[in-house]
Each structure stands twice: as structure tokens, then as C-alpha cells.
Design an enzyme around this catalytic site. Structure first.
Site, PDB file in Angstrom:
ATOM      1  N   CYS A 169      -3.769   2.545  -4.403  1.00  0.00           N
ATOM      2  CA  CYS A 169      -4.671   3.488  -3.688  1.00  0.00           C
ATOM      3  C   CYS A 169      -4.762   4.924  -4.026  1.00  0.00           C
ATOM      4  CB  CYS A 169      -4.110   3.504  -1.992  1.00  0.00           C
ATOM      5  SG  CYS A 169      -5.452   4.543  -1.141  1.00  0.00           S
ATOM      6  N   HIS A 184       0.820  -1.060   0.037  1.00  0.00           N
ATOM      7  CA  HIS A 184       0.004   0.015  -0.066  1.00  0.00           C
ATOM      8  C   HIS A 184       0.905   1.234   0.056  1.00  0.00           C
ATOM      9  CE1 HIS A 184      -2.577   3.002   1.540  1.00  0.00           C
ATOM     10  NE2 HIS A 184      -3.675   2.184   1.021  1.00  0.00           N
ATOM     11  N   TYR A 187     -14.026   4.790   8.046  1.00  0.00           N
ATOM     12  CA  TYR A 187     -14.934   3.475   7.674  1.00  0.00           C
ATOM     13  C   TYR A 187     -16.264   3.685   8.161  1.00  0.00           C
ATOM     14  CZ  TYR A 187     -10.236   1.823   6.007  1.00  0.00           C
ATOM     15  OH  TYR A 187      -9.291   1.889   5.231  1.00  0.00           O
ATOM     16  N   ASP A 228     -12.061   2.965  -0.548  1.00  0.00           N
ATOM     17  CA  ASP A 228     -11.370   3.059   0.739  1.00  0.00           C
ATOM     18  C   ASP A 228     -12.076   3.777   1.728  1.00  0.00           C
ATOM     19  OD1 ASP A 228      -9.035   2.661   1.972  1.00  0.00           O
ATOM     20  OD2 ASP A 228      -7.584   3.925   0.910  1.00  0.00           O
ATOM     21  N   HIS A 229     -11.843   5.055   2.135  1.00  0.00           N
ATOM     22  CA  HIS A 229     -12.498   5.673   3.182  1.00  0.00           C
ATOM     23  C   HIS A 229     -14.008   6.118   2.422  1.00  0.00           C
ATOM     24  CE1 HIS A 229      -8.395   6.613   4.816  1.00  0.00           C
ATOM     25  NE2 HIS A 229      -8.780   5.378   4.923  1.00  0.00           N
ATOM     26  N   HIS A 266      -7.589   0.283  -4.031  1.00  0.00           N
ATOM     27  CA  HIS A 266      -8.537   1.345  -3.207  1.00  0.00           C
ATOM     28  C   HIS A 266      -8.858   2.381  -3.760  1.00  0.00           C
ATOM     29  CE1 HIS A 266      -6.342  -0.019   0.900  1.00  0.00           C
ATOM     30  NE2 HIS A 266      -7.093  -1.030   0.164  1.00  0.00           N
TER      31      HIS A 266
HETATM   32  C1  DNO Z   1      -6.197   3.255   4.980  1.00  0.00           C
HETATM   33  C2  DNO Z   1      -5.773   2.080   4.671  1.00  0.00           C
HETATM   34  C3  DNO Z   1      -4.312   1.800   5.231  1.00  0.00           C
HETATM   35  C4  DNO Z   1      -4.156   0.459   4.761  1.00  0.00           C
HETATM   36  C5  DNO Z   1      -2.565  -0.068   5.404  1.00  0.00           C
HETATM   37  C6  DNO Z   1      -2.267  -1.169   4.596  1.00  0.00           C
HETATM   38  O1  DNO Z   1      -7.391   3.427   5.398  1.00  0.00           O
HETATM   39  O2  DNO Z   1      -6.034   2.234   3.229  1.00  0.00           O
HETATM   40  O3  DNO Z   1      -4.252   1.926   6.502  1.00  0.00           O
HETATM   41  O4  DNO Z   1      -4.771  -0.451   5.164  1.00  0.00           O
HETATM   42  O5  DNO Z   1      -1.645   0.877   5.198  1.00  0.00           O
HETATM   43  O6  DNO Z   1      -1.136  -1.759   5.224  1.00  0.00           O
HETATM   44 MN    MN Z   2      -5.701   3.088   0.884  1.00  0.00          MN
END
Ligand code: DNO
Ligand code: MN
Length: 398
Positions: free
Chosen positions: A274, A236, A371, A354-355, A301
Site C-alpha cells: 500500500c 496490509h 471510497y 486505494d482511497h 494499493h
Molecule cells: C484502507 C484499507 C485498509 C485495509 C485493511 C486491510 O482503506 O486499505 O482498511 O483494508 O487494513 O486489512
Molecule cells: Mn491501503
């Protein structure tokens, strides 16, 4: 593409049937209760898998592990790491034996994703996550009191940082500390200021090149096992993609991604793409990066950010903000077809919203920052719309 959803496990206020209602079929999860560096046993993995998959009516499956965390000592390159590498490999073997073959991880020193505000007001109500460059600088210079910190911030940001600090109350400062720690997943330790100073000191002024070397070593240790047992490793990117508190970050730019992919050449050494993390980089062209590295993408993501010139940014609507989501989704769908044509018939690239913003009834619910249910449901629905439309227009499989 497979629509997936991050689930923090049985403690998550969002339940598996809610995930089904959001329309996702893949579950992205981790064994957050197991301390960093300890093997994930087959029993523990099977227990989680059974929770997710036993209700056949829901039709869910555990698609991706996010994250199998990398112990801080590995990032530092500290002491004898034999056992930590052995344990990581054993967890990989155990996950593979249970059919969970995509592993997301990151190599950010000390912190994970980092924001200064967790509930920035949106028009009409609802909130989003923000990173304010001046609050980050105020924390760095006046709260951590890191020697030399001033040099890492622009004069304009420093002026605003001083103003913020001078008018901040003790509770504003306590809140900033909590917000900065919020990105650490699950049960992982949060630090107070002395604790954070101590952790940073363990990196002992490590340069970006030093961290690149420990990442390359990690890859040399684990990628052969990934090849052997059929695990796709998906790093990531850094969030935000810039050094924080004097700690280097090395998965931030196009050059960084190229460096990482070349460090150990293997189809099993790949990326979690991401768009939100990369999109916060002032010079990152995310659609171009998607095109360049598409063959290395194992997991995606999707979310968006709106940037300010001073390095601040806010999480935007999934189809708003600075990242051209239609372009990225198109690139991914084309790649999915290419891989299917190459013989991997049923393969679908997993992605998750993602978020999300906190919207409507999300506000006040005990969900993890970033989340919430409704905000992510909206994000997933919007992306699903783009995906379906692009696939139909270009005659690509969804
Ligand atoms: C945030 C996520 C990150 C991700 C980590 C992967 O919401 O995209 O926290 O889970 O960085 O290791
Ligand atoms: Mn992410």
C-alpha cells in the site's frame, strides 16, 4: 496488472455495474456481515461470488478478499486461541475452495486506518482525508487521557494540540472521535472513549516485540494451510505507519517488512503493498521498498500522500504527493513479466486505487469514507494511464 475495485457488498451505494464503468474487472470484497472470528462458510462465500460473477456481461470476478480480519485476541495472544486459529484456517480453506486465493489482512491493534479529518477542503471543491498530528495528540492526551501520552508527541505537536483542545467545542471533539473510528471496516464495532480505553488496556502495555511475537505465531498457524490450499496471504501495512495511542504498530517500515517476511519463509507469506500507508512514514522510501520486496507482493494499493514534517499528512492526487508512482508501477510491471516468464503465463498482479478524493457528485453520497465513486474512478484512470504508458515504452505486458 489486474485493475480492481473495493466493493463493500450489496449494501454499498456503489453498484457492480458502476465498477464496470470505472473500467475495473476485479472485485475486492469481504463478508463484512460475519463477526470477527466466525468461519466464512462456503455457502456465504458462494453467495457473494455469484452476486459478483453471475452477470457475464459485466465480466467481473472476485479477485481478492479484503480483509479476512484477524481477531483482536490473536493480536493480544490472549487465552486459548485454538478455536480462532481453526476458524481462520477453515475460512481460508473455504475461500480457496471457491477460487478466491488472495487474502489481504492487517495486524493493527484495535484500529485500522486512522485519520483526524475526513473532508479537508481541496482547491476548487472536493475533499480529501487528512491526519493532523496535533489532533491525534489532543485526542490521546486530553480526550483519552492516556497516562504517559505526552511522551509520545513532540513539544511542537503538543503545543498545537493544547491550542486545538482549548478552542474545540464539544461537537468538534465528538467529530474527532467519529473521524478516528471511521477506518474500521464494515459493521465492526466503533468505540466510545471508555470503550477505546478498555480495548487499549487489553493490550496491557504490549511492546512492539510482543506484537511481533503474536504476529509470528499467527503466521506459523496459518501459512502451512495457505501453502496447502494455495492461498496468497498479503498483509496490509499500518496506516499511518507509527504507533497510535500507545499501541505498537509493526508493519510500518522497511525493517518491519523484512522481519515479517523472514518470520515464516514461504511464497505464501506476502504483502499488500500500500503506497499510501507506507508513504506516510517519514523515513520510508516507497520505490526502494517496492524494489526490495517485489517478489513478496501479492496485491497492491496505489494512492499518494503529501507529508508535513510534524507527522501530519494529506491524501494527495494519485500521481501527486510524495510517492513516485511511475517508479512503483514500473517495478511492479517488471515483476509481473518475470513471474509470467517463470511459467505463470496468465498471472496478473491485482491492484486497486486505494482511497480517492470526494469530487463533483461524490459529495453528500452515502459511500464509505475514502471510497467515493468519482474520486476513485479518477485515481484508477490516472494509474491505468501510467501503467499503459510504462508497459508500452518498456515492452512489458500490461
Ligand atoms: C484502507 C484499507 C485498509 C485495509 C485493511 C486491510 O482503506 O486499505 O482498511 O483494508 O487494513 O486489512
Ligand atoms: Mn491501503
Amino acid at each position: 496488472m489486474e485493475q480492481s475495485w473495493r466493493w463493500f457488498g450489496p449494501e454499498d451505494a456503489i453498484k457492480l455495474n458502476h465498477i464496470r464503468q470505472a473500467g475495473a474487472t476485479g472485485v475486492v470484497t469481504a463478508l463484512h456481515h460475519i463477526p470477527y472470528g466466525v468461519v466464512w462458510s462456503v455457502e456465504e462465500i458462494q453467495k457473494r461470488k455469484a452476486m459478483i460473477e453471475s452477470d457475464k456481461e459485466l465480466g467481473l470476478s472476485w479477485t481478492v478478499t479484503e480483509s479476512l480480519p484477524v481477531h483482536e485476541a490473536i493480536k493480544i495472544g490472549e487465552g486459548d486461541l485454538t478455536e480462532l486459529f481453526d476458524n481462520y484456517r477453515q475460512s481460508m480453506r473455504n475461500l480457496a475452495a471457491c477460487g478466491v486465493t488472495t487474502i489481504c489482512y492487517n495486524f493493527m491493534p484495535v484500529l485500522d486506518w486512522t485519520r483526524t479529518e475526513l473532508a479537508a477542503a481541496l482547491p476548487g471543491g472536493g475533499t480529501s482525508l487528512r491526519f493532523n498530528a496535533h489532533e491525534h495528540a489532543a485526542f490521546d492526551v486530553y480526550m483519552l487521557e492516556r497516562p504517559g501520552a505526552e511522551e509520545d508527541h513532540s513539544p511542537e505537536v503538543l503545543t498545537k494540540a493544547k491550542e486545538w483542545f482549548d478552542r474545540s467545542s464539544e461537537s468538534d471533539r465528538a467529530k474527532l472521535l467519529t473521524n478516528i473510528m471511521a477506518g474500521l471496516p464494515g459493521a465492526y464495532d466503533r468505540y466510545d472513549i471508555p470503550g477505546l480505553r478498555k480495548m487499549i488496556a487489553r493490550f496491557n502495555g504490549m511492546s512492539a516485540d510482543g506484537l511481533r511475537e503474536t504476529l509470528a505465531r499467527f503466521l506459523r498457524e496459518v501459512i502451512p494451510t495457505a501453502e496447502e490450499v494455495g492461498i496468497r496471504m498479503a498483509i496490509h501495512p499500518d496506516d499511518p505507519p507509527r504507533p497510535l495511542f500507545g499501541l505498537p504498530r509493526i508493519v510500518s517500515t522497511e525493517d518491519d517488512l523484512a522481519h515479517l517476511i523472514n518470520a515464516v519463509k514461504s511464497p505464501n507469506n506476502g504483502l499488500t503493498f500500500c503506497t499510501g500507508s507506507l508513504g506516510a512514514g517519514q523515513t520510508n522510501n516507497v520505490p526502494a521498498m517496492a524494489k526490495r520486496f517485489v517478489e513478496d507482493i501479492h496485491f497492491v494499493h496505489l494512492r499518494n500522500v503529501a507529508k508535513d514534517p510534524d507527522g501530519s499528512f494529506e491524501e494527495a492526487d494519485h500521481l501527486g504527493g510524495d510517492v513516485d508512482m511511475v517508479s512503483v508501477v514500473t517495478t511492479l510491471l517488471e515483476e509481473q513479466k518475470r513471474r509470467q516468464d517463470a511459467g505463470n503465463d496468465n498471472w496478473r498482479l491485482p491492484f486497486r486505487p486505494d482511497h480517492g478524493h470526494e469530487l463533483l457528485d461524490d459529495v453528500g453520497k452515502p459511500t464509505h469514507p475514502g471510497y467515493p465513486m468519482i474520486g476513485r474512478l479518477r485515481g484508477l484512470a490516472e494509474i491505468r494511464g501510467v501503467m499503459t504508458a510504462v508497459a508500452a515504452m518498456k515492452q512489458l505486458p500490461v
